[in-house]
Enzyme design. Structure first.
Site, PDB file in Angstrom:
ATOM      1  N   LYS A 266       4.658  12.814   4.921  1.00  0.00           N
ATOM      2  CA  LYS A 266       3.603  12.097   5.912  1.00  0.00           C
ATOM      3  C   LYS A 266       3.280  12.502   6.904  1.00  0.00           C
ATOM      4  O   LYS A 266       4.102  13.329   7.479  1.00  0.00           O
ATOM      5  CB  LYS A 266       4.414  10.925   5.872  1.00  0.00           C
ATOM      6  CG  LYS A 266       4.351   9.462   6.331  1.00  0.00           C
ATOM      7  CD  LYS A 266       4.979   8.047   6.747  1.00  0.00           C
ATOM      8  CE  LYS A 266       4.521   7.177   7.946  1.00  0.00           C
ATOM      9  NZ  LYS A 266       5.853   6.355   7.569  1.00  0.00           N
TER      10      LYS A 266
ATOM     11  N   SER B 176       4.227   1.835   5.122  1.00  0.00           N
ATOM     12  CA  SER B 176       3.377   2.356   5.714  1.00  0.00           C
ATOM     13  C   SER B 176       2.989   3.594   4.912  1.00  0.00           C
ATOM     14  O   SER B 176       1.845   4.886   5.089  1.00  0.00           O
ATOM     15  CB  SER B 176       3.893   2.943   7.116  1.00  0.00           C
ATOM     16  OG  SER B 176       4.473   3.705   6.866  1.00  0.00           O
TER      17      SER B 176
ATOM     18  N   SER C  26       9.782   1.407   5.449  1.00  0.00           N
ATOM     19  CA  SER C  26       8.521   1.712   4.996  1.00  0.00           C
ATOM     20  C   SER C  26       8.166   3.245   3.534  1.00  0.00           C
ATOM     21  O   SER C  26       7.166   3.332   3.551  1.00  0.00           O
ATOM     22  CB  SER C  26       7.216   2.723   6.355  1.00  0.00           C
ATOM     23  OG  SER C  26       6.850   1.422   6.981  1.00  0.00           O
TER      24      SER C  26
END
Lengths: 488, 93
Positions: free
Chosen positions: A79, A154, A178
């Protein structure tokens, strides 16, 4: 034998160990898939092919020397919130679109030490603020199960990378859901560890009392391998935990925690009015019961205020953390400022997107004179009540079973004009975050061709229970082996 | 209806917004604050605020220098630097 991109990490590791496959070959396989599908899915912000192939060659050499761990030579996606030295680290924001990190996060350093191969940095909601991956400066991400639907957020890019077979493993971060919600929307597994289990050093801050890094993968066993590497005390993170249980050390060698039938609590507040997911959750309960698990209803009476509390505290912490972006030392800088205040204000206004500004303003409101006690401190008090609910429940049961999200993935654009409706997506995940507990999202069924996720929650530092129960569940189900069509 | 002074909040947050976006931003914030106000119904008398979910305080370390700031590395990629200093608009006349 499944395709390489559908093979669990343990299987890939065995092929590498047997010499039937090299890490360079494996890495090329995933890089080719990324090149093929990135245009449609937009799962990555940055792909790092040269570094990946160099890391893979080094991993192959390490294996030949007999110095390999299960992750040596295994490609993974990261990420874009973790700082990676000399690699663009954007956090999904225009503010950091030009930021090349001068240092490495502890989590990614540990993954690199284990010999894993970085494929690239994945797309995400800007500064991890979002539940649909639509707030990224680098464009939204398509859900491989239905390209018109969101992947969740996210950590949406990481979830899509795993679901579409662009990477066998990925890192995510979870502040209010997330890791878990995008895992549920994309039909993969995701683990949010206990607060403090994984170092936050070098993980770009959103809400410091909530942020936690963790693993995302197709199955629980792979989560365990990555958690074992990511977790552990770090003096560079003042909130890092020094818990270092034997089962955690075992994970690093590929040994999963021992499974024994547990008592599962079903919090009644999470099942009231549950729609299409109810049948899948009911079936999951029966799977556990058939294995000898006991199931009983429990109550978490302060569930309803969790969303308000979360959006006060996360906003307040974000407004403080994001004050560092002033256009001077790093990040976006406005052109031709006429004074310092103008430099600050225009750099920030140009660099942040609408959702980030909304949350900064919400947090600023909660922290401003006259509202601090009524909002910020009130939220901190209710936060304690939310945690006490969980601790009370864990006096009677070992783990909890809940839905991960209110339903399956929604369509792109469906909620972007209604921030309050978007925030409700986090209704089952924010209470866990506020309490600092570990939780695991597992695929548990489908509705209208889209995956559904369920959430297992454990007491602080009992990820071993989650992994053991998750492994039991995935032994008796095949939801985690289902693949979206069209990405072969 | 919640009373939002958007200009004041923008000033505190060092942000600006075009006039055309302000009414929508205010409406969104009002709805968010109304949603947040639902927590006011919870009785919290005698409950201590919780800042850390593990109820822990910052760990102390020996008062010794352990790291050196590498200014050269940190300023790489920033074109608004001169002799190790960051260049900003004049702040003193």
């Amino acid at each position: 034998m499944p395709a390489l991109h559908h093979t669990p990490v343990a299987g890939l590791s065995a092929l590498l160990t047997a010499g039937e496959l090299s890490s360079v070959e494996l890495t090329r396989h995933f890089l080719d898939r990324i090149e093929r599908y990135q245009g449609e899915l937009n799962a990555f912000i940055t792909v790092t092919p040269e570094r990946a192939l160099a890391d893979a060659a080094a991993a192959d050499a390490r294996r030949r020397q007999g110095d390999a761990s299960p992750l040596t030579g295994i490609p993974y996606a990261c990420k874009d919130i973790f700082c990676t030295r000399d690699v663009l680290t954007t956090c999904g924001s225009k503010m950091l679109a030009n930021f090349v990190a001068p240092y490495e996060s502890t989590a990614t350093a540990r993954i690199a030490d284990a010999g894993a191969v970085l494929l690239g940095k994945t797309n995400m909601d800007e500064f991890a603020m979002g539940s649909s991956n639509e707030s990224s400066f680098f464009g939204s991400v398509g859900n491989p199960w239905n390209i018109d639907c969101v992947p969740g957020g996210s950590s949406g890019g990481s979830a899509v990378a795993v679901a579409a077979g662009l990477a066998p493993l990925a890192t995510g971060t979870d502040t209010g859901g997330s890791i878990r919600q995008p895992a549920a929307f994309c039909g993969i597994s995701g683990l949010k560890p206990t607060y403090g289990r994984v170092s936050r050093y070098g993980m770009i801050a959103f809400a410091s009392s909530l942020d936690q890094g963790g693993p995302m993968a197709r199955g629980v066993e792979d989560l365990g391998l990555l958690l074992g590497v990511m977790a552990g005390f770090d003096a560079a993170d003042s909130t890092s935990s020094d818990a270092n249980e034997d089962w955690l050390a075992g994970l690093r060698e590929g040994r999963m925690p021992a499974a024994e039938p547990l008592t599962i609590g079903l919090p009644k507040e999470y099942f009231d009015g549950l729609g299409a997911a109810a049948a899948s959750l009911d079936e999951a309960r029966r799977v556990f019961e058939a294995r000898g698990y006991r199931v009983r209803e429990v109550s978490l009476p302060h569930t309803e205020p969790a969303i308000p509390v979360y959006y006060v505290l996360a906003g307040a912490e974000a407004s403080a953390n994001l004050s560092r972006y002033d256009g001077i030392r790093f990040g976006h800088r406005a052109d031709n400022p006429h004074d310092v205040r103008d430099l600050y204000v225009r750099s920030r206004s140009e660099g942040f997107g609408a959702e980030v500004k909304r949350r900064i303003l919400t947090g600023t409101y909660a922290l401003s004179v006259g509202y601090y006690e009524a909002y910020y401190q009130k939220a901190q008090r209710v936060r304690r009540l939310i945690q006490q609910d969980f601790l009370r429940a864990f006096g009677d049961v070992d783990i909890l079973l809940t839905p991960t999200a209110p339903g399956a993935a929604f369509r792109r654009g469906e909620l972007t004009r209604d921030p309050v409706a978007m925030y409700q997506q986090d209704v089952y995940t924010t209470p866990v975050s506020l309490a600092g507990l570990p939780a695991l999202s597992l695929p548990c069924g489908f509705v209208d061709g889209l995956p559904l996720g369920m959430q297992l929650i454990a007491p602080h530092f009992r990820e071993d229970r989650l992994l053991a129960a998750g492994l039991d569940f995935q032994h008796d189900t095949d939801w985690h082996h289902r693949h979206p069509e069209g990405w072969q | 209806m919640t009373d939002i002074d958007l200009n004041h909040l923008l000033h505190l947050a060092a942000l600006d917004m075009p006039a055309t976006e302000r009414s929508l931003a205010t409406a969104d914030l009002e709805r968010i604050i109304e949603m947040i106000d639902r927590m006011q119904r919870v009785t919290t008398d005698g409950v201590l605020p919780m800042a850390n979910p593990l109820d822990r305080t910052q760990r102390l370390r020996p008062d010794a220098v352990t790291e050196q700031v590498n200014r050269t590395v940190f300023q790489q990629g920033n074109e608004h630097v001169h002799d190790g200093y960051y260049i900003v608009p004049r702040v003193v006349d």
